[in-house]
Design a protein around this motif. Structure first.
Motif, PDB file in Angstrom:
ATOM      1  N   ASN A   1      -2.471   9.681  -0.695  1.00 16.63           N
ATOM      2  CA  ASN A   1      -3.037   8.724  -1.635  1.00 16.63           C
ATOM      3  C   ASN A   1      -3.726   9.488  -2.744  1.00 16.63           C
ATOM      4  O   ASN A   1      -4.444  10.445  -2.449  1.00 16.63           O
TER       5      ASN A   1
ATOM      6  N   ASN B   1      -4.371   1.638   1.441  1.00 18.42           N
ATOM      7  CA  ASN B   1      -3.634   2.419   2.422  1.00 18.42           C
ATOM      8  C   ASN B   1      -2.261   1.772   2.595  1.00 18.42           C
ATOM      9  O   ASN B   1      -2.167   0.592   2.917  1.00 18.42           O
ATOM     10  N   ARG B   2      -1.211   2.549   2.339  1.00 14.06           N
ATOM     11  CA  ARG B   2       0.150   2.005   2.417  1.00 14.06           C
ATOM     12  C   ARG B   2       0.843   2.437   3.697  1.00 14.06           C
ATOM     13  O   ARG B   2       2.060   2.506   3.777  1.00 14.06           O
ATOM     14  N   GLY B   3       0.050   2.758   4.719  1.00 13.85           N
ATOM     15  CA  GLY B   3       0.650   3.245   5.956  1.00 13.85           C
ATOM     16  C   GLY B   3       0.888   4.744   5.903  1.00 13.85           C
ATOM     17  O   GLY B   3       1.754   5.267   6.594  1.00 13.85           O
ATOM     18  N   SER B   4       0.100   5.412   5.053  1.00 13.04           N
ATOM     19  CA  SER B   4       0.226   6.872   4.913  1.00 13.04           C
ATOM     20  C   SER B   4      -1.131   7.439   4.529  1.00 13.04           C
ATOM     21  O   SER B   4      -1.965   6.742   3.963  1.00 13.04           O
ATOM     22  N   HIS B   5      -1.311   8.720   4.834  1.00 13.77           N
ATOM     23  CA  HIS B   5      -2.541   9.378   4.379  1.00 13.77           C
ATOM     24  C   HIS B   5      -2.413   9.872   2.947  1.00 13.77           C
ATOM     25  O   HIS B   5      -3.407  10.195   2.320  1.00 13.77           O
TER      26      HIS B   5
ATOM     27  N   PHE C   1       2.288  14.348   1.828  1.00 14.29           N
ATOM     28  CA  PHE C   1       2.386  14.467   3.288  1.00 14.29           C
ATOM     29  C   PHE C   1       3.794  14.049   3.713  1.00 14.29           C
ATOM     30  O   PHE C   1       4.282  13.014   3.263  1.00 14.29           O
TER      31      PHE C   1
END
Lengths: 797, 244
Positions: free
Chosen positions: B42, B36-40, B56
């Motif tokens: 992926n 998880n890179r701080g975003s949904h 997104f």
């Protein structure tokens, strides 16, 4: 659901509150989208801007746990502006009923409260009755003690500014919400509510839903197409498992679990069979003994119902504080349990307060874990903070068949019982749950027969072969038994029903032991016409086509009625209030459309046939925490007081005195909540083992606002620690404008949220369950834990 | 016969990612190892293993927060520039019946940079081990037997639509008119040029820099072709004929 999934398309205003339907019930958005295409307004009220908010015509953020303030404010708005659907309210609800002189409400407490037991004596909440025992009513709604006036008085305190100050919604947002939703109070308009765990998982969970049900009654939105009160169920068959008595307080079909002081069947039946002296009240539960006796007959087929009743286990009381989940694990932690079957569950991650739960598992002698994958429950002894050498619990893992490897039915949120055929065989001889249960009980029966034991009769006399064919569990036999058979030749209304034939519907069930039925609500689902749940016929009449009703597709309880309370969708002459969207209508001789709530001619019976007095309950005297919803803060909260009373919390909430709660605790300054994402399911046992899903949502995260991130010096994407009084977990920070601080009584209050899908076993760097943070406190009616509002800290790792 | 076309109504997309997963399932593409890179969103980007990705994007538009979702895939250009950039016969096939642009294993013999740079949408991705270039093939195996592409089949909301180009263009026009009530800026993205026509509620660049080939200043393309170059290339009849 009072209605069903397709029916959402008929709505003029869809309110999603306490749910993130777009993410957690993605298919529901097929129908929400269709409603929007037809001009409906979609409103989302939620602590967080989600994929649901992204599609909404209006979004408003509220602080977790403040729903009753917002809904109570809506009731005040409806009454102040006289927006009720008056004909409906007078004819179909108990708004006109006069309440006992002894009823009182003062400063957050209803009359009858006992602080010692933290419970209410509900006597004073009763309705006043006339000499015949019929409730006194005032159709003008002017009697000072009638429900309508009490309602007005009760919600007078829920002023806009106060609601705004405690919930975080602005005045403008509140007014827009109220104006838009209450526009559905017109006769031909319908508003619907889609809610889920965002409403139930609170110490006021039941009252959240009660409050909305009251709004729906005031606006005439129950029984109509595009209306109702719609619980979006979190599992494919959670409706079915509830119908079949998954919970401690009910038997199949919502019959009552016997109590120890109900020594005989007669005592039990008399106690739970309501008597109405109003000839217009159908009072459907007057049939209670027929259903109870038929259930007993299905379990012990050689005995009389009266004898069989003695063999049913009996409870001391029916309090959630005594028997529901949180208490089970509290008692387990005290060493009061020897063994546990954890069947298709993962309590080490799913229950509130996971560290306590995992610790409790270590107090067992044995644990049987039935699942399709290894999980944190079966392997708790090697989890974080555990020393396997010190744990005595012997754990057995029984791998079982998955859903597509077995035959049977699931009942969806819309009460549709849908038969599923079997796909491939399970690998390695793994068995369906039904087979495991059947064989297990066979062995128990064998041991009781051979060795005796304490009170063997209930087990040795059980008609266990009724669910098997030649010693193998048979899903069709179970489904037929649930429907029920005649136990001897019976003549009803001039027709003879032979012994061994399937009962056509619950109207044919008998008290005298001549019928058996495992669940009266499902009597009509598997008849001599065949397996109704297996039907896949899309044919419908033109009226049914208008509202997307498919009566020949699967089967729905009760008796294939697709919209509950549908007699309230028509006036006293049987004419639909919404002629373009008729659920039922009287053609002069009979009802057409949906299966009506009873076939009586229009105006001859009250609409809400499951209630003793036949009316929708705006005043509900049966709940543990009061007859009308009242605002209370979550048991962990960021405020010392709220504007509605000096009673900060629900005085009847379930909690354990030896466990601390964070109330305005500077160590835990932020409101926390938990939720799910589309890509994972429950504790993630199925989805964390699925590569494409774990690829999309690989790790536990915490969503927080840019303002909070700045305050704590947190960068988007970095690992942070989230702490509560119960424990700490790491999570990846998602810093997003979709989270925002709330202005609560003039103070900036931050909220964060985490998914609870993860667990320490797999994937390797996925993180642990957010339930490590959640408290063991719960709703007094249901015992459901308050995992949607609690207090945490967030800090750099 | 004018081939097939997708119509993708972004005003209805809930980013459930059913299409992203259905694509991998049908294509038997492996999951990538992600964090998880701080975003949904992926995986982070398209790859040889992820030929369809839901993007997104949070945007504040006129003071209101919007969360824009963009299920991205190969646009199956009406005149595919990537095919023009090939040297090996049969590496990129332009299917006559459907208009699908299909990459074969022979793409391993092509210059990946040339192929990718020719794409105004930055879609092609290469398997670093085999050199084969991958992207969506319209589920040509499904379409040829009368089935919908896997992504369309999985979509619950009516975002993903697929059919004869004529019908999809009609549907797109109809939905555009309806959508304009709620989204005054709504537009069909590059409808003349592609077989994946997006209906965007807002300006395409708010969703993603290369949602439209005509968006200004794309930061993504390493060697971006501007609008004029792109059109020039597509309109080069000689080049087109050699590939026909």
């Amino acid at each position: 659901m009072t209605n069903h999934w397709i029916d959402i398309q008929n709505s003029d205003c869809v309110l999603i509150m306490g749910s993130n339907a777009a993410e957690n019930h993605p298919i529901s958005f097929k129908w929400v989208t269709r409603a929007q295409e037809r001009g409906a307004t979609l409103i989302h009220v939620d602590p967080r801007f989600t994929r649901t908010s992204a599609k909404a015509d209006m979004y408003a953020g509220l602080r977790s746990g403040s729903d009753i303030a917002v809904l109570g404010g809506m009731i005040k708005y409806i009454l102040d502006n006289d927006l009720i659907f008056k004909e409906y309210v007078v004819n179909y609800t108990n708004a006109s009923f006069v309440v006992s002189k002894d009823y009182d409400f003062k400063d957050g407490l209803f009359s009858g409260y006992n602080p010692e037991t933290r419970s209410y004596d509900k006597k004073s909440w009763a309705f006043e009755t006339d000499a015949q025992g019929v409730p006194v009513q005032d159709a003008s709604l002017k009697h000072p003690r009638c429900v309508y006036q009490l309602l007005k008085q009760h919600y007078q305190r829920y002023e806009l500014d106060k609601v705004s100050a405690i919930s975080g919604l602005s005045r403008d947002e509140l007014l827009r919400l109220y104006k838009t939703y209450t526009a559905t109070g017109k006769a031909d308009k319908a508003g619907t509510i889609m809610y889920a765990m965002g409403w139930t998982q609170h110490t006021v969970g039941v009252q959240n839903i009660r409050c909305m049900a009251m709004i729906q009654l005031l606006l005439g939105n129950i029984g109509v197409a595009g209306g109702g009160v719609n619980a979006l169920r979190g599992e494919s068959n959670v409706q079915g498992s509830t119908d079949q008595c998954l919970l401690y307080h009910i038997l199949p079909g919502y019959l009552k679990t016997p109590l120890v002081d109900e020594q005989t069947l007669e005592m039990h039946n008399t106690k739970y069979t309501p008597v109405s002296k109003d000839p217009k009240s159908a009072n459907w539960w007057q049939n209670y003994p027929k259903y109870m006796n038929s259930l007993l007959k299905s379990m012990w087929q050689e005995a009389t119902p009266a004898d069989a009743y003695r063999w049913l286990p009996k409870l001391d009381n029916r309090n959630a504080s005594e028997y529901a989940w949180l208490t089970l694990f509290d008692k387990m932690d005290d060493g009061q349990f020897k063994g546990l079957f954890s069947w298709g569950m993962n309590p080490a991650c799913s229950g509130a307060n996971s560290i306590k739960t995992r610790q409790a598992l270590g107090k067992l002698d044995w644990l049987v874990n039935v699942n399709i994958f290894p999980n944190e429950t079966g392997w708790f002894w090697e989890g974080p903070g555990m020393n396997p050498k010190e744990i005595k619990t012997e754990v057995f893992f029984l791998p079982c068949a998955v859903s597509v490897e077995k035959e049977g039915s699931v009942t969806n949120s819309g009460r549709w019982m849908q038969w599923r055929y079997k796909g491939p065989d399970a690998p390695n001889g793994q068995k369906p749950d039904g087979d495991i249960m059947y064989e297990l009980m066979e062995e128990i029966r064998h041991l009781y027969t051979k060795e005796g034991g304490a009170y063997p009769e209930p087990i040795t006399n059980l008609s266990w072969d009724a669910i098997a064919t030649r010693g193998v569990f048979d899903a069709h036999k179970v489904a037929k038994l649930i429907n029920g058979y005649f136990t001897r030749d019976v003549e009803i209304k001039g027709k003879v029903y032979k012994k061994g034939t399937l009962v056509p519907s619950f109207a044919f069930l008998q008290e005298d032991g001549s019928t058996m039925s495992g669940n009266w609500l499902y009597c009509h689902s598997y008849t001599e016409k065949g397996n109704m749940a297996a039907r896949r016929d899309p044919s419908q009449t033109p009226e049914q086509a208008k509202i997307g009703l498919y009566p020949n597709w699967s089967w729905c309880w009760p008796v294939n009625r697709r919209i509950l309370y549908n007699r309230a969708s028509v006036d006293m002459q049987g004419k639909p209030y919404a002629p373009e969207k008729p659920v039922i209508q009287w053609d002069g001789a009979k009802w057409v459309g949906d299966v009506p709530d009873g076939g009586w001619a229009p105006g001859t019976k009250h609409a809400f046939i499951m209630r003793k007095h036949g009316h929708g309950q705006i005043f509900g005297p049966g709940r543990a925490d009061g007859p009308m919803p009242e605002y209370y803060e979550p048991l962990e909260c960021p405020v010392k007081s709220h504007p509605f009373s000096s009673q900060l919390h629900n005085p009847t909430a379930i909690s354990f005195d030896d466990e601390q709660k964070a109330v305005c605790d500077p160590r835990f300054p932020f409101v926390g909540t938990t939720y799910r994402v589309t890509e994972h399911w429950q504790t993630g046992v199925m989805t964390r083992n699925q590569g494409w899903l774990i690829e999309a949502e690989p790790q536990v995260f915490v969503e927080l606002s840019p303002e909070l991130a700045q305050m704590r010096g947190i960068e988007n994407g970095e690992k942070v620690m989230v702490d509560s009084l119960r424990g700490s977990i790491w999570a990846v920070a998602i810093v997003t404008k979709r989270m925002k601080p709330f202005a609560i009584q003039g103070v900036e209050v931050h909220q964060v949220g985490l998914p609870w899908h993860f667990g320490w076993t797999w994937p390797k760097d996925g993180g642990d369950s957010a339930n490590i943070l959640t408290p063991s406190v719960g709703d007094p009616n249901t015992g459901i834990p308050e995992t949607k509002a609690f207090m945490v800290n967030v800090r750099k790792a | 016969m004018d081939g097939k076309t997708f119509f993708v109504d972004l005003t209805k997309c809930t980013a459930c990612r059913g299409c992203q997963v259905a694509c991998k399932q049908w294509k038997k593409l492996p999951a990538e190892e992600t964090v998880n890179r701080g975003s949904h969103q992926n995986p982070e980007d398209l790859s040889d293993k992820t030929i369809r990705l839901v993007r997104f994007q949070e945007q504040v538009i006129d003071g209101a927060l919007h969360w824009l979702f963009f299920p991205e895939q190969c646009r199956h250009c009406v005149i595919p520039p990537c095919q023009m950039a090939t040297y090996e016969e049969g590496s990129i096939i332009h299917d006559e019946a459907t208009g699908a642009v299909i990459y074969t294993d022979l793409t391993a013999k092509e210059s990946f940079e040339d192929i990718r740079d020719s794409c105004p949408y930055n879609i092609p991705r290469q398997d670093p081990e085999t050199g084969i270039i991958y992207k969506c093939d319209m589920c040509i195996d499904r379409v040829r037997v009368g089935k919908l592409p896997a992504c369309v089949q999985s979509c619950p909301t009516g975002t993903m639509n697929f059919g004869d180009r004529e019908d999809m263009l009609k549907l797109a026009e109809k939905r555009l008119n309806e959508a304009r009530e709620k989204y005054p800026e709504a537009q069909l993205v590059d409808p003349e040029d592609v077989r994946v026509i997006y209906l965007a509620g807002f300006a395409p660049e708010l969703y993603y820099a290369t949602l439209s080939a005509y968006a200004d200043a794309s930061p993504i393309r390493r060697s971006p072709m501007n609008k004029q170059q792109f059109l020039a290339k597509m309109n080069n009849p000689a080049r087109r004929m050699t590939r026909a």
